[in-house]
Write a protein that holds these residues in place. Sequence first.
Motif, PDB file in Angstrom:
ATOM      1  N   VAL A 373       0.840  -1.203   0.000  1.00  0.00           N
ATOM      2  CA  VAL A 373       0.000   0.000   0.000  1.00  0.00           C
ATOM      3  C   VAL A 373       0.871   1.247   0.000  1.00  0.00           C
ATOM      4  CG1 VAL A 373      -1.680   1.316   1.360  1.00  0.00           C
ATOM      5  CG2 VAL A 373      -1.893  -1.168   1.172  1.00  0.00           C
ATOM      6  N   TYR A 374       2.053   1.141   0.624  1.00  0.00           N
ATOM      7  CA  TYR A 374       2.940   2.300   0.766  1.00  0.00           C
ATOM      8  C   TYR A 374       3.640   2.652  -0.543  1.00  0.00           C
ATOM      9  CZ  TYR A 374       6.771   5.209   2.496  1.00  0.00           C
ATOM     10  OH  TYR A 374       7.662   6.235   2.695  1.00  0.00           O
ATOM     11  N   PHE A 375       3.912   1.674  -1.406  1.00  0.00           N
ATOM     12  CA  PHE A 375       4.797   1.965  -2.539  1.00  0.00           C
ATOM     13  C   PHE A 375       4.321   1.499  -3.914  1.00  0.00           C
ATOM     14  CE2 PHE A 375       6.084  -2.085  -0.686  1.00  0.00           C
ATOM     15  CZ  PHE A 375       6.226  -2.913  -1.786  1.00  0.00           C
ATOM     16  N   ILE A 376       3.328   0.619  -4.001  1.00  0.00           N
ATOM     17  CA  ILE A 376       2.959   0.070  -5.314  1.00  0.00           C
ATOM     18  C   ILE A 376       2.400   1.136  -6.244  1.00  0.00           C
ATOM     19  CG2 ILE A 376       1.263  -1.408  -6.476  1.00  0.00           C
ATOM     20  CD1 ILE A 376       3.718  -2.892  -5.609  1.00  0.00           C
ATOM     21  N   GLU A 377       1.546   2.021  -5.710  1.00  0.00           N
ATOM     22  CA  GLU A 377       0.971   3.068  -6.560  1.00  0.00           C
ATOM     23  C   GLU A 377       2.061   3.953  -7.147  1.00  0.00           C
ATOM     24  OE1 GLU A 377      -2.127   6.855  -6.330  1.00  0.00           O
ATOM     25  OE2 GLU A 377      -1.982   5.461  -4.635  1.00  0.00           O
ATOM     26  N   ALA A 378       3.057   4.301  -6.315  1.00  0.00           N
ATOM     27  CA  ALA A 378       4.174   5.119  -6.804  1.00  0.00           C
ATOM     28  C   ALA A 378       4.975   4.351  -7.847  1.00  0.00           C
ATOM     29  CB  ALA A 378       5.073   5.523  -5.639  1.00  0.00           C
ATOM     30  N   ALA A 379       5.175   3.059  -7.613  1.00  0.00           N
ATOM     31  CA  ALA A 379       5.920   2.238  -8.572  1.00  0.00           C
ATOM     32  C   ALA A 379       5.185   2.144  -9.905  1.00  0.00           C
ATOM     33  CB  ALA A 379       6.150   0.839  -7.999  1.00  0.00           C
ATOM     34  N   GLU A 380       3.856   2.090  -9.852  1.00  0.00           N
ATOM     35  CA  GLU A 380       3.047   2.071 -11.080  1.00  0.00           C
ATOM     36  C   GLU A 380       3.231   3.369 -11.854  1.00  0.00           C
ATOM     37  OE1 GLU A 380       1.113  -0.014 -12.611  1.00  0.00           O
ATOM     38  OE2 GLU A 380       0.428  -1.541 -11.223  1.00  0.00           O
ATOM     39  N   ARG A 381       3.262   4.501 -11.143  1.00  0.00           N
ATOM     40  CA  ARG A 381       3.341   5.794 -11.810  1.00  0.00           C
ATOM     41  C   ARG A 381       4.681   6.007 -12.498  1.00  0.00           C
ATOM     42  NH1 ARG A 381       1.034   7.891  -7.072  1.00  0.00           N
ATOM     43  NH2 ARG A 381       3.047   8.765  -6.483  1.00  0.00           N
ATOM     44  N   ASN A 382       5.753   5.546 -11.886  1.00  0.00           N
ATOM     45  CA  ASN A 382       7.064   5.839 -12.472  1.00  0.00           C
ATOM     46  C   ASN A 382       7.692   4.642 -13.185  1.00  0.00           C
ATOM     47  OD1 ASN A 382       8.228   4.201 -10.425  1.00  0.00           O
ATOM     48  ND2 ASN A 382       8.362   5.959  -9.030  1.00  0.00           N
ATOM     49  N   ALA A 383       6.863   3.612 -13.448  1.00  0.00           N
ATOM     50  CA  ALA A 383       7.285   2.447 -14.244  1.00  0.00           C
ATOM     51  C   ALA A 383       8.311   1.568 -13.540  1.00  0.00           C
ATOM     52  CB  ALA A 383       7.809   2.878 -15.614  1.00  0.00           C
ATOM     53  N   LYS A 384       8.602   1.840 -12.260  1.00  0.00           N
ATOM     54  CA  LYS A 384       9.474   0.935 -11.503  1.00  0.00           C
ATOM     55  C   LYS A 384       8.801  -0.427 -11.315  1.00  0.00           C
ATOM     56  CE  LYS A 384      12.592   4.097 -10.586  1.00  0.00           C
ATOM     57  NZ  LYS A 384      13.846   4.101 -11.351  1.00  0.00           N
ATOM     58  N   ILE A 385       7.488  -0.437 -11.487  1.00  0.00           N
ATOM     59  CA  ILE A 385       6.728  -1.667 -11.281  1.00  0.00           C
ATOM     60  C   ILE A 385       7.174  -2.775 -12.230  1.00  0.00           C
ATOM     61  CG2 ILE A 385       4.844  -1.142 -12.887  1.00  0.00           C
ATOM     62  CD1 ILE A 385       4.484  -2.659  -9.365  1.00  0.00           C
ATOM     63  N   ILE A 386       7.692  -2.414 -13.398  1.00  0.00           N
ATOM     64  CA  ILE A 386       8.157  -3.428 -14.350  1.00  0.00           C
ATOM     65  C   ILE A 386       9.341  -4.190 -13.747  1.00  0.00           C
ATOM     66  CG2 ILE A 386       9.159  -3.837 -16.616  1.00  0.00           C
ATOM     67  CD1 ILE A 386       6.282  -3.024 -16.798  1.00  0.00           C
ATOM     68  N   GLN A 387      10.330  -3.454 -13.237  1.00  0.00           N
ATOM     69  CA  GLN A 387      11.491  -4.092 -12.616  1.00  0.00           C
ATOM     70  C   GLN A 387      11.089  -4.882 -11.375  1.00  0.00           C
ATOM     71  OE1 GLN A 387      13.664  -0.107 -12.741  1.00  0.00           O
ATOM     72  NE2 GLN A 387      15.391  -1.536 -12.738  1.00  0.00           N
ATOM     73  N   ILE A 388      10.224  -4.262 -10.565  1.00  0.00           N
ATOM     74  CA  ILE A 388       9.788  -4.942  -9.345  1.00  0.00           C
ATOM     75  C   ILE A 388       9.006  -6.205  -9.691  1.00  0.00           C
ATOM     76  CG2 ILE A 388       8.303  -4.733  -7.313  1.00  0.00           C
ATOM     77  CD1 ILE A 388       9.007  -1.725  -7.289  1.00  0.00           C
ATOM     78  N   GLY A 389       8.124  -6.101 -10.678  1.00  0.00           N
ATOM     79  CA  GLY A 389       7.322  -7.253 -11.089  1.00  0.00           C
ATOM     80  C   GLY A 389       8.166  -8.394 -11.617  1.00  0.00           C
TER      81      GLY A 389
END
Length: 581
Positions: A373-389
Amino acid sequence: MKKSLLDTSPVNEQDTLRILVIEDDEDDFILAEDYLEEAYGKKAKVTWASTYNDAVNLIDNNSYDVYLIDYMLGEHTGIELTKEITSSTYQVYAVILLTGMDNREVDIEATNAGAMDYLVKQELNAALLERSIRYALKRKHIEEKLVSLAQHDPLTGLANRTKFNLALNEKIEQAKRKNNSFAVILLDLDNFKEVNDTLGHSTGDTLLKITAKRINFSTRNIDIIARLGGDEFAIIAEFENIGEGSSRFAERILEELSKPLELDYQHVNTGASIGIAVYPHDGVTPESLLKNSDLAMYKSKRSGRNTYRFYDPEFELELTQSKKLHDELQVAIDDNQFILMYQPIVDTQRNKVVKAEALIRWQHPEKGLLSPVYFIEAAERNAKIIQIGQWVMQQAFKDCLEWQKQEELKDVGVAVNLSPHQFCSEHLIDDIKNALNNLNLHHRSITLEITETTLMEIGEDMIERLNLLDDLGVNLAIDDFGTGYSSLAYLKRFPVSTLKIDRSFVSDIEHDSDDNIITKTIVNLGQSLNKKVIAEGIETKHQLDIVNAFGCHLIQGYHFAKPMPVNELLIWVKQFSSQGG
């Protein structure tokens, strides 16, 4: 002193020629007036200013085609006035200096000050004056064309960033003198990149031109409109009630820009995000007003788009915190600060653990263990979610392979959530193939969970991707089912094996008859389509009994276990198996 950007009326040879003569000697003025009457007759309207201050007042409140300025004006010089008039970089003036001295240095000084010609009074006559004015107006016309090219966007015809900045500077100076307010309104299109990517840049250019016309249609003649670049537009607007006027203005633009279009035989739904900053409340310099309207526009995008926001100082703090979180996320990726927790999924008919869902946590060096909840939304916005995923998928596959070496867990698969960005990534299929091949993990041990909302948003375009994932042999589950209002026709076409009932329906199933009916309907729907149904968020024995009675026996929730590290999962599953469930 500077002519307003809004005053762009051209000089037509058939129109009356507006000439201002600044001359402190009345006899010299009468002589110049006679020459002008001889040259132009009634086509020239001549105005006389006998002092420097009179000239300044007239120039501030009127517009002239030609300025004839005497070199000596009491305490001031015609050079000073010429510099004052021609200091604008966005307006061209036909200034001719008159002097009693035939002096090359004065000639050079006049040219450097911005005068287009220099005439000696003793040599003056009607023909010479007419010729000088004609050449000055011709040069003015040519320079105006060059200025227009330099300060206008060639695609839309609107002012460009250069002209907008000049206009903003002028507006600030006016507002200081008049002690009033105005709004800087920044907007950009919400889906311009998608249009460019899917329909091509030519269609994107067409959309920009249509947008410019729509903005023009929604604004007034007194408003200043510019295209700053890409799909970003800016407006300077003044209202009697700045707050109410700006709001209505933004709503009118949003209504106009949200009207659907057909481009290249494709229906395109457009919209815009708008940010508003007000002078002087939100800034007193061009830089601060543009920065703050940009922050407000950014807030509009984060608030769901196709809306507007006024600047709030809190936005800057939020942006600073967002930037800090962005930087910390990159450090977390580089330093491997993420860990996976696993929550078991139990088949209550067989009293057996069949799967475990991988849930990411951030082991922050200062803040401790953080939930997504603390960081996923931010990761989605800046495309870090791809690396994290990618990391989540690889680590979950490795953990699954390890626990399947244990007898009690040899048939326990792993479920991994795919973010919308990750699901749409062109590298997704190859990433999964490579991870599975490198680990030699059985494909059917893997379940990829995609939220119903994501599937509804992608629609037809991504059904092929679902089919490719299905061809890999992995299981596909729709997460948060029931929240996205799925079309039954779509559901039948999606190659998914599992529906996960959203926890919001289960949480109050004991007391809310609507939640009870919805849950039962989802279970029946899944069974009729021959799909597995998982109830997540089960926390009490009563909730468990209700969903079991509906025929749902795949259960996930705190009633059985909270998410736990992989080593604790191994212990928990062994204990569960030894106790017979």
